[in-house]
Design a protein around this motif. Sequence first.
Motif, mmCIF file in Angstrom:
data_model
loop_
_atom_site.group_PDB
_atom_site.id
_atom_site.type_symbol
_atom_site.label_atom_id
_atom_site.label_comp_id
_atom_site.label_asym_id
_atom_site.label_seq_id
_atom_site.Cartn_x
_atom_site.Cartn_y
_atom_site.Cartn_z
ATOM 1 N N CYS A 108 -6.210 4.587 -2.614
ATOM 2 C CA CYS A 108 -6.262 3.170 -2.212
ATOM 3 C C CYS A 108 -7.522 2.429 -2.654
ATOM 4 C CB CYS A 108 -6.147 3.069 -0.695
ATOM 5 S SG CYS A 108 -4.760 3.986 0.012
ATOM 6 N N ASP A 134 -0.775 -0.444 -4.731
ATOM 7 C CA ASP A 134 -2.066 0.070 -5.221
ATOM 8 C C ASP A 134 -1.940 1.399 -5.969
ATOM 9 O OD1 ASP A 134 -1.475 1.392 -2.842
ATOM 10 O OD2 ASP A 134 -3.546 1.352 -2.112
ATOM 11 N N GLN A 135 -0.871 2.137 -5.735
ATOM 12 C CA GLN A 135 -0.498 3.303 -6.546
ATOM 13 C C GLN A 135 0.938 3.666 -6.185
ATOM 14 O OE1 GLN A 135 -2.745 4.258 -3.124
ATOM 15 N NE2 GLN A 135 -0.775 5.166 -3.573
ATOM 16 N N LYS A 186 -0.254 10.991 -2.449
ATOM 17 C CA LYS A 186 -0.399 10.511 -3.841
ATOM 18 C C LYS A 186 -1.477 11.347 -4.542
ATOM 19 C CE LYS A 186 -2.884 7.592 -0.942
ATOM 20 N NZ LYS A 186 -2.626 6.973 0.362
ATOM 21 N N HIS A 202 1.965 2.221 4.250
ATOM 22 C CA HIS A 202 1.013 3.340 4.351
ATOM 23 C C HIS A 202 1.317 4.204 5.586
ATOM 24 C CE1 HIS A 202 -2.893 5.372 4.797
ATOM 25 N NE2 HIS A 202 -3.110 5.069 3.522
ATOM 26 N N ASP A 229 0.857 -1.197 0.000
ATOM 27 C CA ASP A 229 0.000 0.000 0.000
ATOM 28 C C ASP A 229 0.886 1.238 0.000
ATOM 29 O OD1 ASP A 229 -1.906 1.936 0.401
ATOM 30 O OD2 ASP A 229 -2.938 0.853 1.990
ATOM 31 N N ASP A 230 0.910 1.950 -1.100
ATOM 32 C CA ASP A 230 1.679 3.201 -1.213
ATOM 33 C C ASP A 230 3.181 2.974 -1.405
ATOM 34 O OD1 ASP A 230 -0.770 4.377 -0.707
ATOM 35 O OD2 ASP A 230 -0.188 5.383 1.145
HETATM 36 CA CA CA Z 1 -2.631 3.199 -1.221
#
Ligand code: CA
Length: 466
Positions: A55, A288-289, A301, A178, A15-16
Amino acid sequence: MAKSDRPNILYIMSDDHAAHAISAYGSRINETPNIDRIANEGMRLDNCFCTNSICTPSRATILTGLYSHKNDVRTLSEKFDSSREHVAKMLQRAGYQTAIIGKWHLGHGEGHDPTGFDYWSVVPGQGLYHSPVFIEMGRRKTIPGYATDIITDLSLEWLKQRDPDRPFFLMVHHKAPHRPWQPDAKHAHLYEDVEIPEPPTFYDDYSNRAAAAAAAEMRIDRDMTFTDLKEDPPEGLTPLERKRWNYQRYIKDYLRCVASIDDNVGRILDYLDAEGLTENTVVIYTSDQGFFLGDHGWYDKRFFYEESLRMPFLIRYPKEIAPGTSSDAIIINPDFAPLFLDYAGLPAPDWMQGRSFRSILQGSAPDDWRESMYYRYYMHGGEHNVYAHYGVRTRRFKLIYYYKDDPGPREWELFDLEKDPYEMRNVVNEPEYAEVVEQLKAELHRLRVLYEDDEDPWEGEPAFTE
Ligand code: CA
């Protein structure tokens, strides 16, 4: 394809985790030897893009193969309707054993809990780093330990109890790295005596851009909280020194969280080797990004800018993918579900908006593969005050339209990524780009028609309906 030939699919998503904090992507700030193994033994995608860099929407897109306006998860506050058709359900019906472990972040309770998974154990909402609560098949329980280790432990336990005669589809979804970037004890002192290099755009003053960049509230020097920083700065720092101090506090904790992910990716790869599963398992590592790692003076983000747009995507499948390869084909997150279906020998349904890129992974892109991609971010204002925008990216250019005027004006940005890879100079009003702007507006319109997104057109955009 005989059922027994279908590969396992092991999808690891953090995540991130920005690509520029992975050494396989040339990171200047850390080493990720285990994640790099996937790249060294498989392929690295250099132009894999998130279509809405936040997310919850990215996760809904990955499951459904649809843009946000088609799966109705445009923002963090919308829950996924898990009665919808999605890729895990299709793989489950086709005989795959399916599981998701870790972060779900698509809502909880009836109608929103995971569906299509034989087994699921997910953290509620963002989850916790230390002694997290999990919801295992609807039952809440607290598990002592560190989230990244536990998510890996649960994944390995599930793999050990599976039926070895049927293929599996396992989504290992890490909570880390995250915000608020809480490392475990094992990595707490990593980087203690080193200074992490600052990115080239760390001192961006947001001039020569649309108003959105200056309005965003995700600045390292101004917007970080005590929870983010975890200690008070030394007294007497100048504003510039304070910015640098905040960056070191932030980036070191972020990279410590990444180091734990890297260790745990290694544990899973070792398990596949030990069990003889490496040859017949597709392994993916992604996030996720992307994320701003001090780039433009920011964390977070959301923007269509490169650092948050770009998803790391490393994939290994020894039967089909040559080791140590890379591709610059434009891939978008709606393509993931069609790829999984392709590996399972299933056609992607017509309603999915992505397309399988299996042949690209084998070294040859179809002649009609896309040369541009469509992006849209919806959460206007709010916590980080990023203005809603949509746009188009080609290999060389990026055109962005900030379409809401409350707060902030409606504005366009054009970046020439060849001359200005860090997106520091908006050239939309420069005469020599006038023709490019018209071409890109036409391309943007074409993509909006293609994906059937007719919400909030710009003034002068041709009508959608025939
Ligand atoms: Ca994320």
